[in-house]
Design an enzyme around this catalytic site. Sequence first.
Site, PDB file in Angstrom:
ATOM      1  N   GLY A  71       0.805  -1.215   0.000  1.00  0.00           N
ATOM      2  CA  GLY A  71       0.000   0.000   0.000  1.00  0.00           C
ATOM      3  C   GLY A  71       0.843   1.271   0.000  1.00  0.00           C
ATOM      4  CB  THR A  72       3.876   2.255   1.879  1.00  0.00           C
ATOM      5  OG1 THR A  72       3.288   1.928   3.146  1.00  0.00           O
ATOM      6  CG2 THR A  72       4.750   3.483   2.021  1.00  0.00           C
ATOM      7  CG  ASN A 148      -5.402   3.563   9.162  1.00  0.00           C
ATOM      8  OD1 ASN A 148      -5.771   4.522   8.487  1.00  0.00           O
ATOM      9  ND2 ASN A 148      -4.421   3.653  10.030  1.00  0.00           N
ATOM     10  CD  GLN A 176      -7.018  -1.002   7.125  1.00  0.00           C
ATOM     11  OE1 GLN A 176      -7.790  -1.962   7.314  1.00  0.00           O
ATOM     12  NE2 GLN A 176      -5.761  -1.019   7.533  1.00  0.00           N
ATOM     13  CB  SER A 196      -2.138  -3.126   1.168  1.00  0.00           C
ATOM     14  OG  SER A 196      -1.144  -3.873   1.845  1.00  0.00           O
ATOM     15  CG  HIS A 198      -0.176  -6.620   4.862  1.00  0.00           C
ATOM     16  ND1 HIS A 198      -0.168  -6.279   6.193  1.00  0.00           N
ATOM     17  CD2 HIS A 198       0.180  -5.496   4.196  1.00  0.00           C
ATOM     18  CE1 HIS A 198       0.189  -5.000   6.327  1.00  0.00           C
ATOM     19  NE2 HIS A 198       0.406  -4.509   5.129  1.00  0.00           N
ATOM     20  CB  THR A 234      12.117  -9.357 -11.131  1.00  0.00           C
ATOM     21  OG1 THR A 234      13.185  -9.096 -12.038  1.00  0.00           O
ATOM     22  CG2 THR A 234      11.607 -10.768 -11.310  1.00  0.00           C
ATOM     23  CB  CYS A 327       6.395   5.117  20.114  1.00  0.00           C
ATOM     24  SG  CYS A 327       7.591   5.437  21.384  1.00  0.00           S
TER      25      CYS A 327
HETATM   26  N1  PLP Z   1      -2.992   2.899   3.860  1.00  0.00           N
HETATM   27  C1  PLP Z   1      -3.739   2.452   4.887  1.00  0.00           C
HETATM   28  C2  PLP Z   1      -5.087   3.031   5.114  1.00  0.00           C
HETATM   29  C3  PLP Z   1      -3.232   1.450   5.722  1.00  0.00           C
HETATM   30  O1  PLP Z   1      -3.964   1.023   6.749  1.00  0.00           O
HETATM   31  C4  PLP Z   1      -1.941   0.940   5.474  1.00  0.00           C
HETATM   32  C5  PLP Z   1      -1.335  -0.068   6.386  1.00  0.00           C
HETATM   33  O2  PLP Z   1      -1.537  -0.023   7.574  1.00  0.00           O
HETATM   34  C6  PLP Z   1      -1.218   1.428   4.369  1.00  0.00           C
HETATM   35  C7  PLP Z   1      -1.771   2.416   3.591  1.00  0.00           C
HETATM   36  C8  PLP Z   1       0.151   0.916   4.044  1.00  0.00           C
HETATM   37  O3  PLP Z   1       0.068  -0.338   3.428  1.00  0.00           O
HETATM   38  P1  PLP Z   1       1.346  -1.328   3.426  1.00  0.00           P
HETATM   39  O4  PLP Z   1       1.484  -1.845   4.826  1.00  0.00           O
HETATM   40  O5  PLP Z   1       0.957  -2.410   2.455  1.00  0.00           O
HETATM   41  O6  PLP Z   1       2.501  -0.545   2.971  1.00  0.00           O
END
Ligand code: PLP
Length: 393
Positions: A71-72, A148, A176, A196, A198, A234, A327
Amino acid sequence: MRRVYLDNNATTPVLPEILEAMRPYFGEHFGNASSIHHHGQETRAAVERSRESVAALLHCRSSELVFTSGGTEADNLAIFGLTREGDHIITSTIEHHAVLNACRHLAEAKHCDVTYISVDGRGLLDPVDVKRAIRPNTKLVTIMFANNETGVLQPVAEIGKIAAEADVYFHTDAVQAAGKVTVDVNEICCDSLTISGHKFHAPQGVGALYLRKGTQLEPMLYGGSHERSRRAGTENVAGIVGLGKAAELASASLDRGNDAKMAAARDRMERELLALEATGLNGADSNSGRAPRVPNTTNVYFDGIEGEALVIALDLKGLAVSTGAACSSGAIEPSHVLTAMGLSRDRAKASIRFSLGKQNTEEDVDFALGLIPETVARLRDLSPTWSKSALSI
Ligand code: PLP
């Protein structure tokens, strides 16, 4: 010791059938999907089948998908790839850091101007505020689909319409939302959208960016012409196969109405938690008008406790949940999402997120409900500042 995991918005376990689908791509089918021989063709076919499954989940064409490392990366690719130096960007105060910090970087390094739209007490933003914020040099609106921490769903379809009318790109972080609610890129009218793996039972380290056909994007990585020259490198074939299988299972599960079952379990848990004293829902207004939410998430404050202490105490008894707190320099900072919704620092720090996954059962909810009330009561008893009289304030 029995362990129950209710932190599925952080990450989800890979479901057995997804692991099975991936397994051959760690051994038997090992080819580089760009190779023209048999081994490469085999993995290329698997990557393209997964692309079809993800496209079906998002109601887009498979050619509009770019596989990423998660996702990032997908958020960064859209935000950096769709903007240039000096552009104006509109986002919200409650985005994930994958969006917030990408925008902050553009503001600092590329002289982009960023407008942050606020949310109300329920965690909802008003599309009218987005419309008002649009300027002649606005290039991109990036607003998340589902939060999230609270699970609150934003009015993305209305925002998409506003952006389209203004001829501004609309990106939405649907990390999410995907797999939990219907995500249809045509209904949302977005130019790009992030998912994403996971977060819906595929492995960590794989995701995708939907990019509307014809949308010009500056890549972030330079190398081979993978992913139609939009993302060099790749392919993570096993991860992509896992993402495809997760998309397939999610589509079938949404068709069967399993999201309603999940919502019923979440609602039962929420009802019992909210019956505790000095406890409230984050994602509802003072008249208890609930905001629309994904079916698996509830975020609750327990006045008088430290969220971190509750997370640790519950973990010691086998229940995994989380706070949205971060934190920073050794100090626990309250969640930026909850404070943006108007919660005091204390109440934000007393908040806990419970998020269900497909592996959870009603017994898991019972287990959580068996532990939480007594643990909250014990922590309150230990608190030097907690007194019932504080409740009337
Ligand atoms: N965007 C949202 C709303 C998320 O909850 C998260 C992960 O917690 C991400 C982006 C980032 O995704 P990734 O962990 O696959 O980089």
